[in-house]
Design an enzyme around this catalytic site. Structure first.
Site, PDB file in Angstrom:
ATOM      1  N   ASP A  42       0.523   1.326   7.575  1.00 49.20           N
ATOM      2  CA  ASP A  42       0.070   0.077   6.966  1.00 49.20           C
ATOM      3  C   ASP A  42      -0.507  -0.801   8.071  1.00 49.20           C
ATOM      4  O   ASP A  42      -0.242  -0.575   9.258  1.00 49.20           O
ATOM      5  CB  ASP A  42       1.258  -0.638   6.288  1.00 49.20           C
ATOM      6  CG  ASP A  42       0.827  -1.576   5.168  1.00 49.20           C
ATOM      7  OD1 ASP A  42       1.178  -1.304   4.008  1.00 49.20           O
ATOM      8  OD2 ASP A  42       0.139  -2.581   5.450  1.00 49.20           O
ATOM      9  N   ASN A  95      -2.295   5.209  -0.847  1.00 47.18           N
ATOM     10  CA  ASN A  95      -1.919   4.135  -1.746  1.00 47.18           C
ATOM     11  C   ASN A  95      -2.399   2.759  -1.299  1.00 47.18           C
ATOM     12  O   ASN A  95      -2.358   1.811  -2.074  1.00 47.18           O
ATOM     13  CB  ASN A  95      -0.381   4.150  -1.857  1.00 47.18           C
ATOM     14  CG  ASN A  95       0.175   2.950  -2.555  1.00 47.18           C
ATOM     15  OD1 ASN A  95      -0.007   2.781  -3.752  1.00 47.18           O
ATOM     16  ND2 ASN A  95       0.857   2.091  -1.807  1.00 47.18           N
ATOM     17  N   TYR A 162     -13.238  -4.340  -7.938  1.00 49.12           N
ATOM     18  CA  TYR A 162     -11.966  -3.639  -8.104  1.00 49.12           C
ATOM     19  C   TYR A 162     -12.097  -2.532  -9.138  1.00 49.12           C
ATOM     20  O   TYR A 162     -11.634  -1.402  -8.930  1.00 49.12           O
ATOM     21  CB  TYR A 162     -10.887  -4.640  -8.518  1.00 49.12           C
ATOM     22  CG  TYR A 162      -9.486  -4.086  -8.497  1.00 49.12           C
ATOM     23  CD1 TYR A 162      -8.769  -3.999  -7.307  1.00 49.12           C
ATOM     24  CD2 TYR A 162      -8.867  -3.654  -9.661  1.00 49.12           C
ATOM     25  CE1 TYR A 162      -7.476  -3.495  -7.274  1.00 49.12           C
ATOM     26  CE2 TYR A 162      -7.569  -3.149  -9.644  1.00 49.12           C
ATOM     27  CZ  TYR A 162      -6.881  -3.070  -8.445  1.00 49.12           C
ATOM     28  OH  TYR A 162      -5.604  -2.568  -8.425  1.00 49.12           O
ATOM     29  N   LYS A 166     -11.716   1.450  -8.285  1.00 50.32           N
ATOM     30  CA  LYS A 166     -10.648   2.232  -8.889  1.00 50.32           C
ATOM     31  C   LYS A 166     -11.201   3.343  -9.782  1.00 50.32           C
ATOM     32  O   LYS A 166     -10.611   4.435  -9.859  1.00 50.32           O
ATOM     33  CB  LYS A 166      -9.697   1.319  -9.662  1.00 50.32           C
ATOM     34  CG  LYS A 166      -8.904   0.373  -8.764  1.00 50.32           C
ATOM     35  CD  LYS A 166      -8.069   1.125  -7.725  1.00 50.32           C
ATOM     36  CE  LYS A 166      -7.175   0.223  -6.918  1.00 50.32           C
ATOM     37  NZ  LYS A 166      -6.344   0.966  -5.941  1.00 50.32           N
ATOM     38  N   ILE A 195       2.620  -3.501 -12.385  1.00 48.98           N
ATOM     39  CA  ILE A 195       3.875  -3.100 -11.755  1.00 48.98           C
ATOM     40  C   ILE A 195       4.441  -4.291 -11.000  1.00 48.98           C
ATOM     41  O   ILE A 195       3.713  -5.026 -10.323  1.00 48.98           O
ATOM     42  CB  ILE A 195       3.652  -1.911 -10.792  1.00 48.98           C
ATOM     43  CG1 ILE A 195       2.886  -0.778 -11.500  1.00 48.98           C
ATOM     44  CG2 ILE A 195       4.979  -1.418 -10.254  1.00 48.98           C
ATOM     45  CD1 ILE A 195       3.572  -0.196 -12.716  1.00 48.98           C
ATOM     46  N   THR A 197       5.521  -5.899  -8.278  1.00 50.42           N
ATOM     47  CA  THR A 197       5.444  -5.761  -6.826  1.00 50.42           C
ATOM     48  C   THR A 197       4.999  -7.086  -6.209  1.00 50.42           C
ATOM     49  O   THR A 197       4.576  -7.997  -6.922  1.00 50.42           O
ATOM     50  CB  THR A 197       4.417  -4.680  -6.434  1.00 50.42           C
ATOM     51  OG1 THR A 197       3.117  -5.125  -6.879  1.00 50.42           O
ATOM     52  CG2 THR A 197       4.751  -3.331  -7.059  1.00 50.42           C
TER      53      THR A 197
END
Length: 258
Positions: A42, A95, A162, A166, A195, A197
């Protein structure tokens, strides 16, 4: 082998980007629980180190490497550290990704924002696969899972970059899956919905009202859990998914079914 692990991935090595928090962190922990050595990558060095420490607290093996997925040299260096530390690469979960700063119609969308979103969310996946695949081939095969989104299968108003990125991840995954299916590398993609997060916290503004608006779009009546995405990723890398090639697995509580 960790307690409560079936050891399916003992002796295997997983490389995970975007591992400093959210889905990436939870998936890194899930691979470790299955016995894999995990490389967490990361741009957030602090979050990355925290993820590695959590794995070590479980009794697992992990190293943290800083990696900007938009930089080919960063990706190569991170993977070189992977092989140096553990001698191989079996699984990759690409990811790393970012959300838009603010919505805007296509004609009003800023070029800089377009480039930022597409560079990380799409080009980053390409660069990771470009450098992961030769290493996985050396092991005689393995599995790669990429992260798309519900925005990869439907249009999202005010989010052209985006949505395009995707959708692109799904197309890229399918093309790569065909390229390497006969060489024993299975490549698939997960498409998470909303989700719970830190990224979703930014998207909702961290308010009860913002969360309620998101949840109202989910037929199941709640946001998804990172663990639900992690379970799918771990399964897609397993022998149980041995006949799954180029699949876009939508995990969104029914959001895109509507």
């Amino acid at each position: 082998m960790l307690p409560n692990s079936n050891g399916n991935y003992t002796g295997k090595v997983a490389f995970i980007t975007g591992a400093a928090s959210g889905i990436g962190r939870v998936t890194a922990l899930a691979f470790a629980r299955e016995g894999a050595a995990v490389v967490v990558a990361d741009v957030s060095e602090q979050g990355n180190q925290e993820t590695a420490h959590l794995i070590e607290e479980l009794g697992g093996q992990a190293i943290a490497v800083r990696c900007d997925v938009t930089r080919s040299e960063d990706v190569k260096a991170a993977l070189a550290k992977t092989v140096e530390a553990f001698g191989r690469l079996d699984f990759a979960f690409n990811n790393a990704g970012i959300e838009p700063r603010k919505p805007a119609p296509t004609a009003e969308y800023e070029e800089e924002e377009w480039n930022r979103i597409v560079d990380i969310n799409l080009r980053g996946v390409f660069l990771c696969m470009k450098h992961e695949i030769p290493l996985i081939l050396k092991q005689g095969g393995g599995a790669i899972v990429n992260t798309s989104s519900g925005a990869g299968v439907i249009g999202i108003k005010g989010s052209p970059a985006y949505t395009a990125a995707k959708h692109g991840v799904i197309g890229l995954t399918r093309s790569a899956a065909l390229d390497y299916a006969a060489q024993n590398i299975r490549i698939n993609v997960v498409c998470p919905g909303y989700i719970d997060t830190p990224m979703m916290g930014r998207f909702t503004g961290g308010t009860d009202e913002g969360r309620a608006k998101v949840i109202a779009q989910e037929p199941v009546g709640r946001m998804g859990k990172p663990e639900e995405i992690a379970a799918a990723v771990v399964w897609l890398c397993s022998d149980a998914a041995g006949f799954v090639i180029g699949h876009a697995m939508v995990i969104d509580g029914g959001q895109t079914v509507q």
